[in-house]
Design a protein around this motif. Structure first.
Motif, PDB file in Angstrom:
ATOM      1  N   SER A  68       0.626  -1.059  -0.156  1.00 42.32           N
ATOM      2  CA  SER A  68       0.049  -0.050   0.169  1.00 42.32           C
ATOM      3  C   SER A  68       0.900   1.309   0.106  1.00 42.32           C
ATOM      4  N   GLN A  69       0.556   2.237  -0.910  1.00 42.46           N
ATOM      5  CA  GLN A  69       1.439   3.333  -0.902  1.00 42.46           C
ATOM      6  C   GLN A  69       1.033   4.537   0.168  1.00 42.46           C
ATOM      7  N   THR A  70      -0.169   4.296   0.955  1.00 46.71           N
ATOM      8  CA  THR A  70      -0.455   5.000   2.089  1.00 46.71           C
ATOM      9  C   THR A  70       0.053   4.611   3.522  1.00 46.71           C
ATOM     10  N   GLU A  71       0.545   3.259   3.151  1.00 43.50           N
ATOM     11  CA  GLU A  71       1.077   2.586   4.401  1.00 43.50           C
ATOM     12  C   GLU A  71       2.456   3.139   4.925  1.00 43.50           C
ATOM     13  N   THR A  72       2.797   3.549   5.856  1.00 39.56           N
ATOM     14  CA  THR A  72       4.261   3.745   6.093  1.00 39.56           C
ATOM     15  C   THR A  72       4.201   3.435   7.765  1.00 39.56           C
ATOM     16  N   LYS A  73       5.494   2.603   8.048  1.00 39.36           N
ATOM     17  CA  LYS A  73       5.718   2.064   9.340  1.00 39.36           C
ATOM     18  C   LYS A  73       6.357   3.092  10.052  1.00 39.36           C
ATOM     19  N   GLU A  74       6.152   3.234  11.193  1.00 38.62           N
ATOM     20  CA  GLU A  74       6.861   4.132  12.243  1.00 38.62           C
ATOM     21  C   GLU A  74       8.069   3.615  12.760  1.00 38.62           C
TER      22      GLU A  74
END
Length: 126
Positions: A68-74
């Motif tokens: 997913s392009q919107t998924e970013t892991k912290e």
């Protein structure tokens, strides 16, 4: 005379019974035929239908597999940090040891905060 009237009534009642039985059998046969017809509805599948199904299935699989392009892991692992910075594992380790890049160790695995990595990039570039 009475006996023949009685036997005539018996014969008539047998005829009514046989007729009713025959009607019930016909009704049951028709019901079974209708049920069988409903269960055995045949749909023709063409090559075009299969091709449309294949394309739909492939598209669904692609959307499930693609990240997913919107998924970013912290919190990132070393491999993720290496990809972002385009450096080796040893360089990430040297940044961690020198204190330039903060890390948190959980069950023997080092995790790096994305915000810390972005801050370090902005400090070095600018």
């Amino acid at each position: 005379m009475q006996r023949s009237a009685k036997s005539q009534r018996q014969q008539e009642s047998r005829m009514v019974y046989n007729t009713a039985s025959a009607l019930v059998c016909v009704a049951l046969n028709l019901t079974c035929l209708l049920l069988y017809r409903n269960f055995m509805t045949i749909e023709m599948i063409t090559k075009e239908d299969l091709e449309v199904f294949r394309q739909t299935l492939l598209n669904d699989i692609r959307t499930l597999i693609s990240p997913s392009q919107t998924e970013t892991k912290e919190w990132l692992r070393c491999a993720d940090v290496r990809k972002i910075l385009k450096v080796s594992t040893a360089t990430v380790q040297n940044l961690r040891i020198s204190g330039k890049l903060k890390s948190h160790k959980v069950n023997g695995i080092y995790f790096y905060n994305r915000a810390d990595i972005e801050r370090m990039i902005h400090e070095t570039t600018g």
